[in-house]
Scaffold this motif. Structure first.
Motif, PDB file in Angstrom:
ATOM      1  N   ARG A   1       0.823  -1.218   0.000  1.00 24.00           N
ATOM      2  CA  ARG A   1       0.000   0.000   0.000  1.00 24.00           C
ATOM      3  C   ARG A   1       0.856   1.267   0.000  1.00 24.00           C
ATOM      4  NH1 ARG A   1      -2.360  -4.742   0.329  1.00 24.00           N
ATOM      5  NH2 ARG A   1      -4.598  -4.637  -0.019  1.00 24.00           N
TER       6      ARG A   1
ATOM      7  N   ALA B   1       1.806   1.047  -5.090  1.00 21.12           N
ATOM      8  CA  ALA B   1       0.597   1.739  -5.552  1.00 21.12           C
ATOM      9  C   ALA B   1       0.847   2.319  -6.938  1.00 21.12           C
ATOM     10  CB  ALA B   1       0.208   2.834  -4.569  1.00 21.12           C
TER      11      ALA B   1
ATOM     12  N   TYR C   1      -4.586  -5.492  -6.074  1.00 17.11           N
ATOM     13  CA  TYR C   1      -5.634  -4.507  -6.306  1.00 17.11           C
ATOM     14  C   TYR C   1      -5.470  -3.870  -7.674  1.00 17.11           C
ATOM     15  CZ  TYR C   1      -1.971  -1.508  -4.278  1.00 17.11           C
ATOM     16  OH  TYR C   1      -0.788  -0.892  -3.996  1.00 17.11           O
TER      17      TYR C   1
ATOM     18  N   GLU D   1      -7.405   1.521  -7.489  1.00 18.43           N
ATOM     19  CA  GLU D   1      -7.044   1.510  -6.070  1.00 18.43           C
ATOM     20  C   GLU D   1      -5.611   1.979  -5.883  1.00 18.43           C
ATOM     21  OE1 GLU D   1      -6.877  -1.417  -2.174  1.00 18.43           O
ATOM     22  OE2 GLU D   1      -8.039  -2.060  -3.913  1.00 18.43           O
ATOM     23  N   GLY D   2      -4.741   1.636  -6.836  1.00 20.18           N
ATOM     24  CA  GLY D   2      -3.367   2.141  -6.774  1.00 20.18           C
ATOM     25  C   GLY D   2      -3.341   3.657  -6.803  1.00 20.18           C
TER      26      GLY D   2
ATOM     27  N   TRP E   1      -4.413   5.002  -3.424  1.00 18.64           N
ATOM     28  CA  TRP E   1      -3.331   4.951  -2.437  1.00 18.64           C
ATOM     29  C   TRP E   1      -2.308   6.061  -2.692  1.00 18.64           C
ATOM     30  CZ3 TRP E   1      -3.588   2.874   2.070  1.00 18.64           C
ATOM     31  CH2 TRP E   1      -4.375   1.743   2.291  1.00 18.64           C
ATOM     32  N   LEU E   2      -1.983   6.300  -3.951  1.00 22.39           N
ATOM     33  CA  LEU E   2      -1.050   7.395  -4.273  1.00 22.39           C
ATOM     34  C   LEU E   2      -1.605   8.736  -3.822  1.00 22.39           C
ATOM     35  CD1 LEU E   2       0.161   6.465  -7.864  1.00 22.39           C
ATOM     36  CD2 LEU E   2       1.579   6.641  -5.818  1.00 22.39           C
TER      37      LEU E   2
ATOM     38  N   TRP F   1      -1.310   9.064  -0.022  1.00 17.11           N
ATOM     39  CA  TRP F   1       0.051   9.390   0.406  1.00 17.11           C
ATOM     40  C   TRP F   1       0.392  10.845   0.106  1.00 17.11           C
ATOM     41  CZ3 TRP F   1       3.362   6.925   3.482  1.00 17.11           C
ATOM     42  CH2 TRP F   1       3.131   5.577   3.746  1.00 17.11           C
TER      43      TRP F   1
END
Length: 196
Positions: free
Chosen positions: A144, A149, A167, A171-172, A175-176, A179
């Motif tokens: 994650r 990601a 995933y 979804e990647g 997550w990016l 962050w």
């Protein structure tokens, strides 16, 4: 994976050079609302790094195409234009988000060496160390983080342990974005509380 650190170094200088030279005082006097300072910097960094990512990805695609078109590799390779265009856009978005993340970290840390260290650890060091632990929790946390990601968002499926990233590209991207938002929020919190 390693080209991103060239852009990270440039993005880092957008804020850390001002702290090193003392120019941040003038910036904050001219724009006392500190959220505007970090937002303005992000609005400059993101499109510039997006363009740099698309350009560097295009150069890489051209070099790979030229190399694979030689007799050594069979002389026949195709790069479907639509797929290449999507890939280049994804690379640009990834590098823009990583650069804005770097801006947030640089705003919080305030030093070039510290920023580069933190960003390297978040992007490469920590995810790979967590993978090497072999623990299920370490692997799940690692997957994650921005490295994986970003790989998922750009269409990669390999998690470097002979497994698959569990995933989707969407979804990647989520997550990016998480962050990036966390880094900018941390930078804003420090910028708002501390004197320049």
């Amino acid at each position: 994976m390693f080209v991103q650190f060239t852009l990270v170094a440039l993005a880092m200088l957008v804020i850390t050079s001002e702290y090193a030279s003392g120019g941040i005082r003038s910036t904050l006097q001219a724009t006392p609302i500190r959220g505007r300072v970090i937002a303005a910097k992000a609005l400059v960094v993101a499109p510039v790094m997006f363009a740099a990512g698309v350009l560097s990805g295009g150069v890489a695609a051209a070099v790979v195409y030229a190399a694979l078109s030689t007799d050594l590799f069979g002389g026949y390779v195709t790069l479907p234009p639509a797929e290449v265009a999507v890939d280049l856009l994804r690379v640009g978005v990834f590098l823009a988000l990583v650069s804005v993340t770097t801006l947030g970290v640089g705003t919080a840390v305030r030093s070039a060496a510290g920023t580069l260290t933190v960003v390297f650890m978040v992007l490469m060091g920590l995810p790979l160390m967590l993978l090497m632990t072999g623990s299920q929790v370490g692997v799940e946390v690692s997957l994650r983080m921005p490295l994986f990601a970003g790989l998922a968002f750009m269409g990669g499926t390999d998690d470097l342990t002979a497994g698959l990233i569990p995933y989707s590209a969407g979804e990647g991207l989520a997550w990016l974005l998480a962050w990036t938002a966390a880094a900018v929020a941390a930078g804003y919190a420090v910028l708002r509380r501390r004197d320049a």
